[in-house]
Design a protein around this motif. Structure first.
Motif, PDB file in Angstrom:
ATOM      1  N   GLU A   8       0.825  -1.213   0.000  1.00  0.00           N
ATOM      2  CA  GLU A   8       0.000   0.000   0.000  1.00  0.00           C
ATOM      3  C   GLU A   8       0.856   1.259   0.000  1.00  0.00           C
ATOM      4  O   GLU A   8       0.635   2.182  -0.807  1.00  0.00           O
ATOM      5  CB  GLU A   8      -0.929   0.015   1.217  1.00  0.00           C
ATOM      6  CG  GLU A   8      -1.762   1.290   1.303  1.00  0.00           C
ATOM      7  CD  GLU A   8      -2.673   1.343   2.512  1.00  0.00           C
ATOM      8  OE1 GLU A   8      -3.060   2.462   2.894  1.00  0.00           O
ATOM      9  OE2 GLU A   8      -2.989   0.274   3.077  1.00  0.00           O
ATOM     10  N   ARG A  41       3.032   1.673  -3.274  1.00  0.00           N
ATOM     11  CA  ARG A  41       2.202   2.118  -4.402  1.00  0.00           C
ATOM     12  C   ARG A  41       1.826   3.591  -4.258  1.00  0.00           C
ATOM     13  O   ARG A  41       1.837   4.334  -5.249  1.00  0.00           O
ATOM     14  CB  ARG A  41       0.949   1.254  -4.494  1.00  0.00           C
ATOM     15  CG  ARG A  41       1.186  -0.125  -5.097  1.00  0.00           C
ATOM     16  CD  ARG A  41      -0.088  -0.937  -5.133  1.00  0.00           C
ATOM     17  NE  ARG A  41       0.123  -2.241  -5.760  1.00  0.00           N
ATOM     18  CZ  ARG A  41      -0.767  -3.234  -5.751  1.00  0.00           C
ATOM     19  NH1 ARG A  41      -1.940  -3.048  -5.149  1.00  0.00           N
ATOM     20  NH2 ARG A  41      -0.494  -4.377  -6.343  1.00  0.00           N
ATOM     21  N   SER A  42       1.502   4.005  -3.042  1.00  0.00           N
ATOM     22  CA  SER A  42       1.106   5.399  -2.841  1.00  0.00           C
ATOM     23  C   SER A  42       2.265   6.358  -3.099  1.00  0.00           C
ATOM     24  O   SER A  42       2.046   7.543  -3.383  1.00  0.00           O
ATOM     25  CB  SER A  42       0.576   5.595  -1.420  1.00  0.00           C
ATOM     26  OG  SER A  42       1.613   5.512  -0.458  1.00  0.00           O
ATOM     27  N   SER A  69       5.517   3.275  -6.577  1.00  0.00           N
ATOM     28  CA  SER A  69       6.039   1.983  -7.026  1.00  0.00           C
ATOM     29  C   SER A  69       5.068   1.330  -8.014  1.00  0.00           C
ATOM     30  O   SER A  69       3.855   1.372  -7.825  1.00  0.00           O
ATOM     31  CB  SER A  69       6.255   1.054  -5.832  1.00  0.00           C
ATOM     32  OG  SER A  69       6.618  -0.245  -6.272  1.00  0.00           O
ATOM     33  N   GLN A  70       5.634   0.686  -9.033  1.00  0.00           N
ATOM     34  CA  GLN A  70       4.823   0.038 -10.060  1.00  0.00           C
ATOM     35  C   GLN A  70       4.904  -1.485 -10.009  1.00  0.00           C
ATOM     36  O   GLN A  70       4.319  -2.168 -10.831  1.00  0.00           O
ATOM     37  CB  GLN A  70       5.276   0.518 -11.448  1.00  0.00           C
ATOM     38  CG  GLN A  70       5.174   2.024 -11.652  1.00  0.00           C
ATOM     39  CD  GLN A  70       3.737   2.525 -11.596  1.00  0.00           C
ATOM     40  OE1 GLN A  70       2.827   1.917 -12.166  1.00  0.00           O
ATOM     41  NE2 GLN A  70       3.525   3.631 -10.900  1.00  0.00           N
ATOM     42  N   PRO A  72       4.568  -5.365  -8.110  1.00  0.00           N
ATOM     43  CA  PRO A  72       3.882  -6.090  -7.043  1.00  0.00           C
ATOM     44  C   PRO A  72       4.834  -6.946  -6.203  1.00  0.00           C
ATOM     45  O   PRO A  72       4.420  -7.543  -5.211  1.00  0.00           O
ATOM     46  CB  PRO A  72       2.913  -6.992  -7.828  1.00  0.00           C
ATOM     47  CG  PRO A  72       3.659  -7.298  -9.092  1.00  0.00           C
ATOM     48  CD  PRO A  72       4.451  -6.053  -9.420  1.00  0.00           C
ATOM     49  N   ASN A  90       9.766  -3.908  -3.762  1.00  0.00           N
ATOM     50  CA  ASN A  90       9.176  -2.818  -2.993  1.00  0.00           C
ATOM     51  C   ASN A  90       9.996  -2.489  -1.749  1.00  0.00           C
ATOM     52  O   ASN A  90      10.040  -1.331  -1.318  1.00  0.00           O
ATOM     53  CB  ASN A  90       7.729  -3.150  -2.622  1.00  0.00           C
ATOM     54  CG  ASN A  90       6.767  -2.877  -3.766  1.00  0.00           C
ATOM     55  OD1 ASN A  90       6.729  -1.779  -4.304  1.00  0.00           O
ATOM     56  ND2 ASN A  90       6.002  -3.885  -4.162  1.00  0.00           N
TER      57      ASN A  90
END
Length: 300
Positions: A184, A187-188, A191-192, A194, A199
């Motif tokens: 979460e 991504r916020s 980051s692209q 999964p 990450n």
């Protein structure tokens, strides 16, 4: 179970009562952490606030009996000691309804609090205490002091913002997420990918923090430490509830790492501790050295 080096730790944030369907138990992630560190042989202190009420008196009596330094816990008027409604589903996973405002939203600093942090080896803090500007301002002042800083992200919707999380991460020396929190927040921040490992590297680059741990529930945890990645795939237990499992995991991991244990052994012990807490009711069950040793010797 104790660690030979006497480490001084201080935990900042909420002290409260977790209210379950069958009764209430003392909790709050920062307090759970402090209690677990105390049980591991640490000299642990708590910085928080209680209301001028029976719930607050009962918390002070309990944590004093457990050996915690409580001089950093202030009493505030006009705000009650914190309460959290805990809902545990059929898989043992918990969700929370957190009362606001509570006394721990109004943590203020004094000379005693500053002395406690200045004397500590490690300061552990979370994001929930920053939902109110009073406690947030106090924490940000403490994060300017010269102490090793551990950020336990511990997201509790709707009580956080990406901006605040980034601010707190940049103040840290060590960050701990669960896997959902990592995805979460990454991504916020743009980051692209999964992939968990990517990450972790993204957050390390974004914040400048080189020590990051991510828990993965029953699948264990991943630790980035001194440029190396370490993994534990988890230990099989019968889950009663997950309340406090991540707190005890982090307390054990930090204690072991600060005592110069090898990262892999530290991670193994932490995962075993978290699993054993999840196999017991409530956030602060007593866990013995023998239980940890037995589980770490089992096949993950």
């Amino acid at each position: 179970m104790s660690i030979s080096k006497k480490i001084k730790a201080v935990s900042f944030g909420e002290v409260l009562w977790d209210v379950f369907a069958d009764g209430k138990k003392i909790g709050g992630a920062p307090l759970n952490l402090a209690l677990r560190m105390q049980s591991l042989g640490c000299e642990a202190a708590m910085i928080s606030a209680i209301g001028n009420d029976q719930d607050g008196e009962d918390i002070i009596e309990y944590v004093t009996r457990k050996g915690l330094v409580t001089s950093g816990i202030i009493t505030v008027e006009n705000y009650p000691t914190g309460l959290v409604q805990v809902y545990v589903n059929e898989r043992g996973s918990a969700s929370y309804e957190i009362s606001y405002p509570s006394a721990w939203d109004k943590i203020s600093l004094n000379a005693e609090v500053n002395n406690i942090v200045n004397a500590a080896d490690v300061l552990i803090y979370g994001s929930l205490a920053c939902r109110d500007n009073v406690s947030k301002s106090s924490l940000l002042q403490l994060l300017e002091l010269n102490v090793y800083k551990v950020f336990d992200v511990n997201l509790r919707p709707p009580h956080y913002s990406t901006e605040t999380i980034l601010q707190l991460m940049k103040k840290a020396d060590f960050i701990k997420f669960n896997d959902e929190e990592l995805i979460e927040i990454a991504r916020s921040l743009g980051s692209q990918t999964p992939l968990l490992e990517d990450n972790i590297e993204f957050i390390a680059h974004k914040t400048g923090v080189k020590a990051i741990c991510v828990t993965k529930g029953k699948h264990g945890a991943t630790l980035l430490w001194n440029g190396e990645s370490y993994n534990n795939s988890g230990y099989k237990v019968n889950v009663v509830d997950t309340v406090g499992a991540g707190d005890s995991f982090l307390a054990t991991l930090i204690m072991k790492l600060l005592a110069n244990e090898t990262p892999q052994i530290a991670l193994n012990y932490a995962c075993a501790m978290g699993a054993l807490v999840a196999s017991s009711a409530g956030a602060n069950p007593e866990i013995s050295a023998e239980q940890i040793e037995e589980l770490t010797l089992s096949v993950p």
